[in-house]
Design a protein around this motif. Structure first.
Motif, PDB file in Angstrom:
ATOM      1  N   ALA A  64      62.323  18.536  47.362  1.00 52.98           N
ATOM      2  CA  ALA A  64      61.255  17.870  46.611  1.00 52.98           C
ATOM      3  C   ALA A  64      60.994  18.625  45.306  1.00 52.98           C
ATOM      4  N   THR A  65      60.639  17.897  44.283  1.00 50.20           N
ATOM      5  CA  THR A  65      60.325  18.508  42.995  1.00 50.20           C
ATOM      6  C   THR A  65      58.884  18.994  43.004  1.00 50.20           C
ATOM      7  N   PRO A  66      58.666  20.286  42.765  1.00 53.88           N
ATOM      8  CA  PRO A  66      57.295  20.794  42.744  1.00 53.88           C
ATOM      9  C   PRO A  66      56.479  20.152  41.619  1.00 53.88           C
ATOM     10  N   LEU A  67      55.193  19.906  41.885  1.00 52.31           N
ATOM     11  CA  LEU A  67      54.289  19.401  40.852  1.00 52.31           C
ATOM     12  C   LEU A  67      54.004  20.482  39.821  1.00 52.31           C
ATOM     13  N   ALA A  68      54.044  21.723  40.275  1.00 52.00           N
ATOM     14  CA  ALA A  68      53.818  22.876  39.404  1.00 52.00           C
ATOM     15  C   ALA A  68      54.361  24.102  40.118  1.00 52.00           C
ATOM     16  N   TYR A  69      54.569  25.144  39.386  1.00 47.36           N
ATOM     17  CA  TYR A  69      54.928  26.415  39.999  1.00 47.36           C
ATOM     18  C   TYR A  69      54.369  27.525  39.132  1.00 47.36           C
ATOM     19  N   VAL A  70      54.283  28.689  39.725  1.00 46.10           N
ATOM     20  CA  VAL A  70      53.757  29.843  39.011  1.00 46.10           C
ATOM     21  C   VAL A  70      54.921  30.500  38.312  1.00 46.10           C
ATOM     22  N   GLY A  71      54.886  30.494  36.997  1.00 47.88           N
ATOM     23  CA  GLY A  71      55.958  31.098  36.228  1.00 47.88           C
ATOM     24  C   GLY A  71      55.743  32.575  35.998  1.00 47.88           C
ATOM     25  N   GLU A  72      54.490  32.978  36.020  1.00 45.99           N
ATOM     26  CA  GLU A  72      54.148  34.368  35.755  1.00 45.99           C
ATOM     27  C   GLU A  72      52.809  34.656  36.410  1.00 45.99           C
ATOM     28  N   TYR A  73      52.631  35.856  36.900  1.00 46.48           N
ATOM     29  CA  TYR A  73      51.345  36.246  37.461  1.00 46.48           C
ATOM     30  C   TYR A  73      51.061  37.693  37.093  1.00 46.48           C
ATOM     31  N   VAL A  74      49.804  38.058  37.175  1.00 42.86           N
ATOM     32  CA  VAL A  74      49.351  39.400  36.843  1.00 42.86           C
ATOM     33  C   VAL A  74      48.901  40.072  38.135  1.00 42.86           C
ATOM     34  N   ALA A  75      49.393  41.264  38.394  1.00 40.20           N
ATOM     35  CA  ALA A  75      48.936  42.036  39.548  1.00 40.20           C
ATOM     36  C   ALA A  75      47.661  42.769  39.119  1.00 40.20           C
ATOM     37  N   PHE A  76      46.527  42.144  39.388  1.00 42.51           N
ATOM     38  CA  PHE A  76      45.234  42.682  38.976  1.00 42.51           C
ATOM     39  C   PHE A  76      44.867  43.853  39.884  1.00 42.51           C
ATOM     40  N   PRO A  77      44.363  44.953  39.344  1.00 44.69           N
ATOM     41  CA  PRO A  77      44.022  46.099  40.192  1.00 44.69           C
ATOM     42  C   PRO A  77      42.877  45.763  41.149  1.00 44.69           C
ATOM     43  N   SER A  78      42.890  46.385  42.307  1.00 43.42           N
ATOM     44  CA  SER A  78      41.842  46.121  43.289  1.00 43.42           C
ATOM     45  C   SER A  78      40.824  47.254  43.305  1.00 43.42           C
ATOM     46  N   VAL A  79      39.672  46.943  43.865  1.00 43.90           N
ATOM     47  CA  VAL A  79      38.613  47.925  44.063  1.00 43.90           C
ATOM     48  C   VAL A  79      38.334  47.974  45.552  1.00 43.90           C
ATOM     49  N   ASN A  80      38.329  49.170  46.104  1.00 39.40           N
ATOM     50  CA  ASN A  80      38.007  49.330  47.520  1.00 39.40           C
ATOM     51  C   ASN A  80      36.765  50.207  47.625  1.00 39.40           C
ATOM     52  N   LYS A  81      35.605  49.556  47.668  1.00 38.74           N
ATOM     53  CA  LYS A  81      34.346  50.292  47.712  1.00 38.74           C
ATOM     54  C   LYS A  81      34.079  50.897  49.085  1.00 38.74           C
ATOM     55  N   GLU A  82      34.912  50.566  50.056  1.00 39.77           N
ATOM     56  CA  GLU A  82      34.753  51.143  51.388  1.00 39.77           C
ATOM     57  C   GLU A  82      35.263  52.577  51.438  1.00 39.77           C
ATOM     58  N   THR A  83      36.339  52.848  50.719  1.00 38.39           N
ATOM     59  CA  THR A  83      36.971  54.167  50.818  1.00 38.39           C
ATOM     60  C   THR A  83      36.901  54.983  49.534  1.00 38.39           C
ATOM     61  N   GLU A  84      36.528  54.353  48.440  1.00 34.63           N
ATOM     62  CA  GLU A  84      36.471  55.066  47.168  1.00 34.63           C
ATOM     63  C   GLU A  84      35.092  54.890  46.543  1.00 34.63           C
ATOM     64  N   HIS A  85      34.677  55.878  45.759  1.00 30.87           N
ATOM     65  CA  HIS A  85      33.383  55.793  45.085  1.00 30.87           C
ATOM     66  C   HIS A  85      33.612  55.437  43.615  1.00 30.87           C
ATOM     67  N   TYR A  86      32.815  54.501  43.118  1.00 28.88           N
ATOM     68  CA  TYR A  86      32.893  54.085  41.722  1.00 28.88           C
ATOM     69  C   TYR A  86      31.505  54.206  41.110  1.00 28.88           C
ATOM     70  N   SER A  87      31.466  54.634  39.873  1.00 30.18           N
ATOM     71  CA  SER A  87      30.179  54.696  39.176  1.00 30.18           C
ATOM     72  C   SER A  87      29.756  53.281  38.788  1.00 30.18           C
ATOM     73  N   ASP A  88      28.477  53.111  38.467  1.00 29.02           N
ATOM     74  CA  ASP A  88      27.988  51.812  38.015  1.00 29.02           C
ATOM     75  C   ASP A  88      28.736  51.351  36.772  1.00 29.02           C
ATOM     76  N   SER A  89      29.036  52.276  35.869  1.00 25.95           N
ATOM     77  CA  SER A  89      29.746  51.891  34.644  1.00 25.95           C
ATOM     78  C   SER A  89      31.189  51.483  34.953  1.00 25.95           C
ATOM     79  N   GLU A  90      31.844  52.133  35.919  1.00 26.35           N
ATOM     80  CA  GLU A  90      33.197  51.735  36.304  1.00 26.35           C
ATOM     81  C   GLU A  90      33.195  50.333  36.918  1.00 26.35           C
ATOM     82  N   LEU A  91      32.225  50.052  37.782  1.00 31.47           N
ATOM     83  CA  LEU A  91      32.136  48.721  38.388  1.00 31.47           C
ATOM     84  C   LEU A  91      31.809  47.665  37.348  1.00 31.47           C
ATOM     85  N   SER A  92      30.939  47.999  36.406  1.00 33.56           N
ATOM     86  CA  SER A  92      30.590  47.063  35.340  1.00 33.56           C
ATOM     87  C   SER A  92      31.823  46.738  34.492  1.00 33.56           C
TER      88      SER A  92
END
Length: 181
Positions: A64-92
């Motif tokens: 079947a011909t796809p209606l659309a496909y992802v040609g490019e994507y960005v691996a956006f960095p994650s935040v893990n507030k459970e195991t790491e500490h971030y300042s208010d300015s870093e979160l902002s």
């Protein structure tokens, strides 16, 4: 995205859960969603049981011909507030970058705690609002459902969330969920 059981799609079965790595593989092969007219979605009336598809039906989907496909994507960095500490300015700054990314590139994929936790103390069905505070470690490690962050409302009232789990400040992301509202 339609999930198949084949070598082409990491051996996943249709209607099964997925992961970001599944998406990356799917996108890298330029596979994509097809029209429901070409590949109908079947559920027995009054049931949540999905129809079993024949191997011929699954094989036809690969042609079947796809209606659309992802040609490019960005691996956006994650935040893990459970195991790491971030300042208010870093979160902002992180939140500012998420918003900028959405405006310039589109949705951001993320994981949330679900599906069984959309009840009780975390989810307000009247406002479709869910809040999972990092100060409450109840099941936070079980982020199990993907959604797309498609926007935000910096003025979304914290009073839209349940009193038992209410954020300290107004504001919320707007997520698109495959389940509906």
């Amino acid at each position: 995205l339609v999930n198949l059981f084949s070598e082409t799609t990491a051996g996943r079965r249709i209607n099964s859960a997925g992961s970001y790595s599944d998406f990356q593989e799917y996108a890298s092969k330029k596979l994509g969603p097809v029209s429901e007219a070409d590949y109908p979605y079947y559920v027995e009336e009054g049931s949540s049981v999905h129809k079993e598809y024949s191997q011929d039906e699954l094989d036809s989907l690969l042609n079947a011909t796809p209606l659309a496909y992802v040609g490019e994507y960005v691996a956006f960095p994650s935040v893990n507030k459970e195991t790491e500490h971030y300042s208010d300015s870093e979160l902002s700054e992180y939140r500012k970058n998420v918003k900028k990314h959405i405006m310039e590139n589109g949705a951001v994929y993320t994981l949330i705690t679900a599906p069984n936790y959309f009840s009780g103390e975390f989810y307000n069905p009247n406002t479709y609002s869910a809040y999972f505070p990092t100060t409450n470690d109840y099941r936070l490690h079980e982020r199990s459902h993907a959604v797309a962050i498609i926007g935000w409302d910096d003025n979304y009232s914290k009073d839209n969330f349940l009193d038992v789990n209410k954020p300290a400040h107004d504001g919320a992301y707007i997520a698109l969920n495959s389940w509906g509202k």
